[in-house]
Design a protein around this motif. Structure first.
Motif, PDB file in Angstrom:
ATOM      1  N   PHE A   1      -5.451   5.505   6.056  1.00  0.00           N
ATOM      2  CA  PHE A   1      -6.581   5.003   5.298  1.00  0.00           C
ATOM      3  C   PHE A   1      -6.106   4.605   3.904  1.00  0.00           C
ATOM      4  O   PHE A   1      -5.512   5.402   3.187  1.00  0.00           O
ATOM      5  N   CYS A   2      -6.350   3.362   3.529  1.00  0.00           N
ATOM      6  CA  CYS A   2      -5.942   2.898   2.208  1.00  0.00           C
ATOM      7  C   CYS A   2      -7.117   3.043   1.244  1.00  0.00           C
ATOM      8  O   CYS A   2      -8.184   2.476   1.475  1.00  0.00           O
ATOM      9  N   LYS A   3      -6.906   3.815   0.183  1.00  0.00           N
ATOM     10  CA  LYS A   3      -7.991   4.042  -0.777  1.00  0.00           C
ATOM     11  C   LYS A   3      -8.350   2.767  -1.517  1.00  0.00           C
ATOM     12  O   LYS A   3      -9.502   2.519  -1.834  1.00  0.00           O
ATOM     13  N   ALA A   4      -7.337   1.967  -1.789  1.00  0.00           N
ATOM     14  CA  ALA A   4      -7.588   0.737  -2.536  1.00  0.00           C
ATOM     15  C   ALA A   4      -8.445  -0.229  -1.722  1.00  0.00           C
ATOM     16  O   ALA A   4      -9.358  -0.869  -2.233  1.00  0.00           O
ATOM     17  N   CYS A   5      -8.149  -0.320  -0.423  1.00  0.00           N
ATOM     18  CA  CYS A   5      -8.914  -1.214   0.452  1.00  0.00           C
ATOM     19  C   CYS A   5     -10.184  -0.549   0.964  1.00  0.00           C
ATOM     20  O   CYS A   5     -11.068  -1.215   1.476  1.00  0.00           O
ATOM     21  N   ASN A   6     -10.223   0.781   0.854  1.00  0.00           N
ATOM     22  CA  ASN A   6     -11.350   1.563   1.367  1.00  0.00           C
ATOM     23  C   ASN A   6     -11.550   1.333   2.869  1.00  0.00           C
ATOM     24  O   ASN A   6     -12.666   1.223   3.345  1.00  0.00           O
TER      25      ASN A   6
ATOM     26  N   PRO B   1      -9.213   1.660   6.936  1.00  0.00           N
ATOM     27  CA  PRO B   1      -7.933   1.960   7.587  1.00  0.00           C
ATOM     28  C   PRO B   1      -7.084   0.706   7.679  1.00  0.00           C
ATOM     29  O   PRO B   1      -7.599  -0.386   7.923  1.00  0.00           O
ATOM     30  N   VAL B   2      -5.814   0.875   7.477  1.00  0.00           N
ATOM     31  CA  VAL B   2      -4.932  -0.295   7.430  1.00  0.00           C
ATOM     32  C   VAL B   2      -3.649  -0.014   8.190  1.00  0.00           C
ATOM     33  O   VAL B   2      -3.303   1.126   8.467  1.00  0.00           O
ATOM     34  N   ARG B   3      -2.969  -1.090   8.503  1.00  0.00           N
ATOM     35  CA  ARG B   3      -1.625  -0.926   9.010  1.00  0.00           C
ATOM     36  C   ARG B   3      -0.701  -0.775   7.810  1.00  0.00           C
ATOM     37  O   ARG B   3      -0.977  -1.279   6.731  1.00  0.00           O
TER      38      ARG B   3
ATOM     39  N   ALA C   1       3.756   0.865   2.497  1.00  0.00           N
ATOM     40  CA  ALA C   1       2.840   0.035   1.732  1.00  0.00           C
ATOM     41  C   ALA C   1       1.750  -0.495   2.651  1.00  0.00           C
ATOM     42  O   ALA C   1       1.980  -0.744   3.838  1.00  0.00           O
ATOM     43  N   CYS C   2       0.592  -0.680   2.066  1.00  0.00           N
ATOM     44  CA  CYS C   2      -0.545  -1.231   2.806  1.00  0.00           C
ATOM     45  C   CYS C   2      -0.282  -2.710   3.098  1.00  0.00           C
ATOM     46  O   CYS C   2       0.119  -3.466   2.217  1.00  0.00           O
ATOM     47  N   VAL C   3      -0.512  -3.104   4.349  1.00  0.00           N
ATOM     48  CA  VAL C   3      -0.278  -4.495   4.732  1.00  0.00           C
ATOM     49  C   VAL C   3      -1.232  -5.443   4.017  1.00  0.00           C
ATOM     50  O   VAL C   3      -0.896  -6.576   3.700  1.00  0.00           O
ATOM     51  N   ARG C   4      -2.436  -4.949   3.738  1.00  0.00           N
ATOM     52  CA  ARG C   4      -3.444  -5.803   3.116  1.00  0.00           C
ATOM     53  C   ARG C   4      -3.246  -5.982   1.608  1.00  0.00           C
ATOM     54  O   ARG C   4      -3.194  -7.093   1.105  1.00  0.00           O
ATOM     55  N   CYS C   5      -3.167  -4.843   0.896  1.00  0.00           N
ATOM     56  CA  CYS C   5      -3.183  -4.959  -0.559  1.00  0.00           C
ATOM     57  C   CYS C   5      -1.810  -4.672  -1.168  1.00  0.00           C
ATOM     58  O   CYS C   5      -1.651  -4.751  -2.384  1.00  0.00           O
ATOM     59  N   ASN C   6      -0.851  -4.306  -0.315  1.00  0.00           N
ATOM     60  CA  ASN C   6       0.506  -4.090  -0.789  1.00  0.00           C
ATOM     61  C   ASN C   6       0.672  -2.825  -1.623  1.00  0.00           C
ATOM     62  O   ASN C   6       1.739  -2.585  -2.180  1.00  0.00           O
TER      63      ASN C   6
END
Ligand SMILES: [Zn+2]
Length: 103
Positions: free
Chosen positions: A72-77, A79-81, A95-100
């Motif tokens: 779970f990415c807190k920045a994206c709020n 779940p992320v890859r 690193a989060c695939v979405r927000c890096n």
């Protein structure tokens, strides 16, 4: 390097606890499984023994397969890859695939 580790917040993507978000308590890397707080609970009936004369029921978390968990990415709020990124000092980080964001 493991994709998920102790203390990570993950979302469960399958099974009876699908959709829940919780913290990883323990990772069994060799099994590819993890214990997640409050997830995949089962009741176990204990026999009466000398140490436990009343018997009873204990509830405990069972390991869940890592493939059923998403970080779970807190920045994206959400779940992320995750991807592995190599830092300048040659250490790897996730690193989060979405927000890096480094997780
Ligand atoms: Zn993110």
């Amino acid at each position: 390097m493991q994709r998920l580790k102790k203390g990570d917040i993950v979302k469960v993507t399958s099974g009876k606890d699908k959709g829940k978000t919780a913290k990883i308590l323990r990772v069994y890397a060799d099994l590819g499984k993890a214990i997640v707080e409050g997830i995949n609970f089962s009741k176990k009936h204990l026999r009466r023994t000398k140490d436990n004369p009343k018997g009873g029921i204990i509830e405990k978390e069972n390991p869940i397969h890592l493939s059923n968990l998403m970080l779970f990415c807190k920045a994206c709020n959400r779940p992320v890859r995750v991807k592995m990124s190599e830092l300048k000092d040659n250490t790897k980080s996730r690193a989060c695939v979405r927000c890096n964001a480094t997780i």
